[in-house]
Write a protein that holds these residues in place. Sequence first.
Motif, PDB file in Angstrom:
ATOM      1  N   GLY A   1      -4.603 -18.974  56.209  1.00 38.31           N
ATOM      2  CA  GLY A   1      -3.073 -19.597  56.075  1.00 38.31           C
ATOM      3  C   GLY A   1      -2.029 -17.876  56.313  1.00 38.31           C
ATOM      4  O   GLY A   1      -0.494 -17.743  55.850  1.00 38.31           O
ATOM      5  N   GLY A   2      -2.061 -17.056  56.688  1.00 36.52           N
ATOM      6  CA  GLY A   2      -1.183 -16.296  57.159  1.00 36.52           C
ATOM      7  C   GLY A   2      -1.601 -15.100  56.375  1.00 36.52           C
ATOM      8  O   GLY A   2      -0.653 -13.875  56.674  1.00 36.52           O
ATOM      9  N   ALA A   3      -2.030 -15.027  54.805  1.00 38.41           N
ATOM     10  CA  ALA A   3      -2.228 -13.659  53.964  1.00 38.41           C
ATOM     11  C   ALA A   3      -2.522 -12.213  54.796  1.00 38.41           C
ATOM     12  O   ALA A   3      -3.825 -12.598  55.527  1.00 38.41           O
ATOM     13  N   ILE A   4      -2.729 -11.058  53.940  1.00 32.58           N
ATOM     14  CA  ILE A   4      -3.065  -9.807  54.534  1.00 32.58           C
ATOM     15  C   ILE A   4      -3.837  -9.507  53.249  1.00 32.58           C
ATOM     16  O   ILE A   4      -2.884  -9.515  52.445  1.00 32.58           O
ATOM     17  N   VAL A   5      -4.906  -9.495  53.039  1.00 29.32           N
ATOM     18  CA  VAL A   5      -6.248  -9.772  52.475  1.00 29.32           C
ATOM     19  C   VAL A   5      -7.012  -8.534  52.405  1.00 29.32           C
ATOM     20  O   VAL A   5      -7.729  -7.964  53.327  1.00 29.32           O
ATOM     21  N   THR A   6      -6.927  -8.524  51.212  1.00 29.46           N
ATOM     22  CA  THR A   6      -7.845  -7.103  50.972  1.00 29.46           C
ATOM     23  C   THR A   6      -9.098  -7.810  49.660  1.00 29.46           C
ATOM     24  O   THR A   6      -8.399  -8.048  48.489  1.00 29.46           O
ATOM     25  N   VAL A   7     -10.258  -7.469  49.169  1.00 34.63           N
ATOM     26  CA  VAL A   7     -10.816  -8.064  48.459  1.00 34.63           C
ATOM     27  C   VAL A   7     -11.691  -6.319  47.726  1.00 34.63           C
ATOM     28  O   VAL A   7     -12.416  -6.099  47.897  1.00 34.63           O
ATOM     29  N   THR A   8     -11.831  -7.242  46.881  1.00 31.41           N
ATOM     30  CA  THR A   8     -12.775  -5.997  45.858  1.00 31.41           C
ATOM     31  C   THR A   8     -13.858  -7.314  45.313  1.00 31.41           C
ATOM     32  O   THR A   8     -13.314  -8.280  44.447  1.00 31.41           O
ATOM     33  N   GLY A   9     -14.889  -6.457  44.565  1.00 32.31           N
ATOM     34  CA  GLY A   9     -15.598  -6.959  43.071  1.00 32.31           C
ATOM     35  C   GLY A   9     -14.669  -6.343  41.808  1.00 32.31           C
ATOM     36  O   GLY A   9     -13.919  -6.523  41.711  1.00 32.31           O
ATOM     37  N   CYS A  10     -15.244  -8.111  40.988  1.00 31.52           N
ATOM     38  CA  CYS A  10     -15.257  -7.749  39.725  1.00 31.52           C
ATOM     39  C   CYS A  10     -15.917  -7.217  38.905  1.00 31.52           C
ATOM     40  O   CYS A  10     -16.073  -7.738  37.126  1.00 31.52           O
ATOM     41  N   ASN A  11     -16.955  -7.350  39.268  1.00 30.02           N
ATOM     42  CA  ASN A  11     -17.904  -6.829  38.037  1.00 30.02           C
ATOM     43  C   ASN A  11     -19.278  -5.895  39.583  1.00 30.02           C
ATOM     44  O   ASN A  11     -19.710  -6.399  40.339  1.00 30.02           O
ATOM     45  N   PRO A  12     -20.070  -4.492  38.626  1.00 29.23           N
ATOM     46  CA  PRO A  12     -20.135  -4.037  39.232  1.00 29.23           C
ATOM     47  C   PRO A  12     -21.986  -4.656  40.126  1.00 29.23           C
ATOM     48  O   PRO A  12     -22.708  -4.349  41.086  1.00 29.23           O
ATOM     49  N   LEU A  13     -22.457  -5.836  39.589  1.00 29.44           N
ATOM     50  CA  LEU A  13     -23.744  -6.259  40.148  1.00 29.44           C
ATOM     51  C   LEU A  13     -23.660  -7.952  40.909  1.00 29.44           C
ATOM     52  O   LEU A  13     -24.441  -8.223  41.191  1.00 29.44           O
ATOM     53  N   SER A  14     -22.087  -7.989  40.942  1.00 32.42           N
ATOM     54  CA  SER A  14     -22.656  -8.853  41.140  1.00 32.42           C
ATOM     55  C   SER A  14     -21.591  -9.485  42.647  1.00 32.42           C
ATOM     56  O   SER A  14     -21.655 -10.092  43.605  1.00 32.42           O
TER      57      SER A  14
ATOM     58  N   VAL B   1     -12.658 -29.702  49.164  1.00 33.46           N
ATOM     59  CA  VAL B   1     -11.449 -29.247  48.677  1.00 33.46           C
ATOM     60  C   VAL B   1     -10.300 -28.068  49.535  1.00 33.46           C
ATOM     61  O   VAL B   1      -9.462 -28.369  50.002  1.00 33.46           O
ATOM     62  N   LEU B   2     -11.752 -26.453  49.475  1.00 32.34           N
ATOM     63  CA  LEU B   2     -11.118 -25.653  49.697  1.00 32.34           C
ATOM     64  C   LEU B   2     -10.451 -26.422  51.465  1.00 32.34           C
ATOM     65  O   LEU B   2      -9.684 -25.331  52.134  1.00 32.34           O
ATOM     66  N   GLY B   3     -11.759 -26.854  52.324  1.00 30.51           N
ATOM     67  CA  GLY B   3     -11.512 -26.622  53.460  1.00 30.51           C
ATOM     68  C   GLY B   3     -10.222 -27.794  53.805  1.00 30.51           C
ATOM     69  O   GLY B   3      -9.880 -27.219  55.126  1.00 30.51           O
ATOM     70  N   ALA B   4     -10.238 -28.356  53.208  1.00 28.53           N
ATOM     71  CA  ALA B   4      -8.928 -29.550  53.468  1.00 28.53           C
ATOM     72  C   ALA B   4      -7.677 -28.665  53.441  1.00 28.53           C
ATOM     73  O   ALA B   4      -6.928 -29.032  54.357  1.00 28.53           O
ATOM     74  N   ILE B   5      -8.062 -27.504  52.945  1.00 30.63           N
ATOM     75  CA  ILE B   5      -6.729 -27.055  51.583  1.00 30.63           C
ATOM     76  C   ILE B   5      -6.542 -25.590  53.352  1.00 30.63           C
ATOM     77  O   ILE B   5      -5.349 -25.403  54.311  1.00 30.63           O
ATOM     78  N   ARG B   6      -7.386 -25.400  53.834  1.00 31.48           N
ATOM     79  CA  ARG B   6      -7.680 -24.485  54.825  1.00 31.48           C
ATOM     80  C   ARG B   6      -7.038 -24.702  56.759  1.00 31.48           C
ATOM     81  O   ARG B   6      -6.412 -24.462  57.065  1.00 31.48           O
ATOM     82  N   ALA B   7      -6.949 -26.382  56.111  1.00 32.53           N
ATOM     83  CA  ALA B   7      -7.102 -26.939  57.509  1.00 32.53           C
ATOM     84  C   ALA B   7      -4.968 -27.064  57.408  1.00 32.53           C
ATOM     85  O   ALA B   7      -4.927 -26.789  58.733  1.00 32.53           O
ATOM     86  N   GLU B   8      -4.993 -27.447  56.144  1.00 31.21           N
ATOM     87  CA  GLU B   8      -2.817 -27.227  56.027  1.00 31.21           C
ATOM     88  C   GLU B   8      -2.938 -26.017  56.214  1.00 31.21           C
ATOM     89  O   GLU B   8      -1.213 -25.357  56.988  1.00 31.21           O
ATOM     90  N   PHE B   9      -3.151 -24.728  55.839  1.00 31.55           N
ATOM     91  CA  PHE B   9      -2.864 -23.596  55.960  1.00 31.55           C
ATOM     92  C   PHE B   9      -3.334 -23.282  57.651  1.00 31.55           C
ATOM     93  O   PHE B   9      -1.885 -22.582  58.089  1.00 31.55           O
ATOM     94  N   GLU B  10      -3.618 -23.951  58.939  1.00 24.66           N
ATOM     95  CA  GLU B  10      -4.209 -23.092  59.972  1.00 24.66           C
ATOM     96  C   GLU B  10      -3.047 -23.698  60.747  1.00 24.66           C
ATOM     97  O   GLU B  10      -2.317 -23.220  61.169  1.00 24.66           O
ATOM     98  N   ARG B  11      -2.427 -25.036  59.687  1.00 20.68           N
ATOM     99  CA  ARG B  11      -1.150 -25.723  60.526  1.00 20.68           C
ATOM    100  C   ARG B  11       0.194 -24.778  60.448  1.00 20.68           C
ATOM    101  O   ARG B  11       1.018 -24.832  61.473  1.00 20.68           O
ATOM    102  N   SER B  12       0.551 -24.001  58.430  1.00 19.16           N
ATOM    103  CA  SER B  12       1.538 -24.095  58.917  1.00 19.16           C
ATOM    104  C   SER B  12       2.210 -22.725  58.508  1.00 19.16           C
ATOM    105  O   SER B  12       3.036 -22.259  58.316  1.00 19.16           O
ATOM    106  N   ARG B  13       0.882 -22.096  58.131  1.00 18.47           N
ATOM    107  CA  ARG B  13       0.712 -20.423  58.121  1.00 18.47           C
ATOM    108  C   ARG B  13       2.403 -20.023  56.887  1.00 18.47           C
ATOM    109  O   ARG B  13       2.519 -19.512  57.072  1.00 18.47           O
ATOM    110  N   PRO B  14       1.357 -20.962  55.726  1.00 20.58           N
ATOM    111  CA  PRO B  14       2.880 -20.728  54.536  1.00 20.58           C
ATOM    112  C   PRO B  14       2.131 -19.153  53.795  1.00 20.58           C
ATOM    113  O   PRO B  14       3.934 -18.898  52.977  1.00 20.58           O
ATOM    114  N   LEU B  15       1.518 -18.364  54.099  1.00 22.72           N
ATOM    115  CA  LEU B  15       1.274 -17.341  53.311  1.00 22.72           C
ATOM    116  C   LEU B  15       1.703 -15.844  54.522  1.00 22.72           C
ATOM    117  O   LEU B  15       1.422 -15.292  53.767  1.00 22.72           O
ATOM    118  N   ALA B  16       2.653 -16.431  54.888  1.00 16.14           N
ATOM    119  CA  ALA B  16       2.727 -15.830  56.713  1.00 16.14           C
ATOM    120  C   ALA B  16       3.365 -14.113  56.081  1.00 16.14           C
ATOM    121  O   ALA B  16       4.444 -13.937  55.544  1.00 16.14           O
TER     122      ALA B  16
END
Length: 417
Positions: free
Chosen positions: A67-80, A28-43
Amino acid sequence: MMNCAIRNPDLAPQGRMKIDWVRAHMPVLGAIRAEFERSRPLAGVKVAVSVHLEAKTAYLAEVLKAGGAIVTVTGCNPLSTQDDVAAALVEAGIAVFAWHDPTPDEYRTHLIQTLENGPGIVIDDGGDLVHLLHTDLAHLAPGVIGGCEETTTGVIRLRALAREGRLAFPMFAINDAHTKYLFDNRYGTGESVWSGIMRTTNLLVAGKTVVVFGYGWCGRGIAMRARGLGAKVIVCEVDPVRAIEAHMDGYRVMHSLEAARLGNVFISATGCRDVIHAGHFQVMPDQALLANAGHFNVEISGPDLERLAVSRRTVRPNIEEFQLADGRRLYLLARGRLVNLAAGDGHPAEIMDMSFALQALTALYVVRHAGELEKKLYPVPPEIDRRVAELKLGALGVKLDRLTPEQEEYLAGWGPA
């Protein structure tokens, strides 16, 4: 290397294998990724993500980036947080501020560093990013056009903010979507909690008495899987309707202080604090296992356990033994944190495929409706919920019946049959 804070960049190849594995099982996420790569809606949209940083979350981050987003990631739990996955994300060009088992100060610093990018969208799990944006980093809140909250605990916090009229930007309750709680909370939690407990303890479940605190969707899943593994299950509740439901589902329902004398395994899944406390510890059988399936490590009272114990030691990875004055031993799993993530890999990939598809599509909805949304807590739009379900069924090769025009007219009418 980009600005980041990770434990060891050399772990990236190992983390990449994990991400590629889950990617192959998240169509499911793969199908969304394919759409995002084509249209770059989050550029150009800056997205801050605070979700359990393991392989499935990493794939969500990569889909947003596609999808074009500039993504920054962190955790939400110290042990996960998994350090190899964090390294792989950085290698893929995504900023990460997280490592496994940070100190409280380090954990907070990572959250702050993630928000210092000035996000337009926040994707939260448990509410830590949103809390900072309403307190110490409130000056960044005007730049947020909206966000999503993954879990029950975070939605509870958002409802409190909304009730007080203090919510600074629109948020969407991913947890309340049908394709989230019916599957992630029930089947995902049920399976991953027992996977975490079994791999950590290497003990049999069949024949044991399991006490589940809370019969929400997570509690339902935990109880269902326990019964499937051959356990005798007791449910403890504060809600009379849920208690009747547990009773009619075939479980014993009783007051928790009664259940404490009978259980071998105790699992909290409530979103509340001090659910399992000194009164329970004082009567539990020797060698009882204590596990938490709620977001924060407050459901099992650590202070009570420490006060009652005369000795404390680690007996296996992720298992601490607390010996009480009368010689009984109680075993706390994963320091009272989420046992399925602190002592496991979290929900199965096929389950998170739907939950993270909701996150991606709702983030897109926020971008498309920027400026139109009020500063309140919204449900996931039903068309997104339905689309995720349809994509999942398509990936499974399942076809549905369709109503005929006559059937639609009949169902919409009020006349005689």
